[in-house]
Design a protein around this motif. Structure first.
Motif, PDB file in Angstrom:
ATOM      1  N   VAL A  50     -54.339  48.520  13.711  1.00 44.28           N
ATOM      2  CA  VAL A  50     -54.107  49.653  14.606  1.00 44.28           C
ATOM      3  C   VAL A  50     -52.742  50.270  14.331  1.00 44.28           C
ATOM      4  O   VAL A  50     -51.766  49.563  14.101  1.00 44.28           O
ATOM      5  N   CYS A  51     -52.684  51.591  14.373  1.00 43.52           N
ATOM      6  CA  CYS A  51     -51.413  52.308  14.357  1.00 43.52           C
ATOM      7  C   CYS A  51     -51.094  52.652  15.801  1.00 43.52           C
ATOM      8  O   CYS A  51     -51.853  53.368  16.455  1.00 43.52           O
ATOM      9  N   GLN A  52     -49.987  52.110  16.302  1.00 42.60           N
ATOM     10  CA  GLN A  52     -49.585  52.418  17.672  1.00 42.60           C
ATOM     11  C   GLN A  52     -49.182  53.876  17.784  1.00 42.60           C
ATOM     12  O   GLN A  52     -48.620  54.442  16.848  1.00 42.60           O
ATOM     13  N   VAL A  53     -49.471  54.462  18.929  1.00 49.53           N
ATOM     14  CA  VAL A  53     -49.069  55.840  19.185  1.00 49.53           C
ATOM     15  C   VAL A  53     -47.607  55.804  19.647  1.00 49.53           C
ATOM     16  O   VAL A  53     -47.303  55.792  20.826  1.00 49.53           O
ATOM     17  N   ARG A  54     -46.706  55.711  18.652  1.00 49.97           N
ATOM     18  CA  ARG A  54     -45.261  55.685  18.870  1.00 49.97           C
ATOM     19  C   ARG A  54     -44.602  56.495  17.767  1.00 49.97           C
ATOM     20  O   ARG A  54     -45.235  56.832  16.769  1.00 49.97           O
ATOM     21  N   LYS A  55     -43.343  56.770  17.921  1.00 47.40           N
ATOM     22  CA  LYS A  55     -42.617  57.556  16.926  1.00 47.40           C
ATOM     23  C   LYS A  55     -42.565  56.879  15.563  1.00 47.40           C
ATOM     24  O   LYS A  55     -42.628  57.522  14.531  1.00 47.40           O
ATOM     25  N   ASP A  56     -42.439  55.539  15.546  1.00 46.37           N
ATOM     26  CA  ASP A  56     -42.316  54.840  14.266  1.00 46.37           C
ATOM     27  C   ASP A  56     -43.655  54.517  13.606  1.00 46.37           C
ATOM     28  O   ASP A  56     -43.699  54.052  12.486  1.00 46.37           O
TER      29      ASP A  56
END
Length: 77
Positions: A50-56
């Motif tokens: 999963v790609c977290q929905v965050r800036k990084d």
């Protein structure tokens, strides 16, 4: 549930409030983190990258049963 690349999921990372009962303390008001599925395991379809929905754009490997995530929105293929 048939998880696939592009699905939006969420899971609890903490709670805002804990409520004390007569014999126990219960968590209420969960704090969710959202992510988009990048890959689904062939061997265990409950295990996803999963790609977290965050800036990084942090990548995580999480498991539906162990990490308790839920499907928010399914991707169209």
């Amino acid at each position: 549930m048939d998880l696939k690349k592009g699905d939006l999921i969420r899971w609890i990372v903490d709670y805002n409030i804990y409520e004390a009962g007569e014999h126990e303390v219960l968590p209420i008001n969960p704090i969710y983190v959202y992510g988009i599925i990048f890959e689904v395991s062939v061997q265990d379809p409950n295990n996803v990258v999963v790609c977290q929905v965050r800036k990084d754009g942090t990548l995580l490997m999480i498991h539906m049963i162990h990490d308790g995530f839920e499907l928010v929105s399914s991707a169209k293929n």
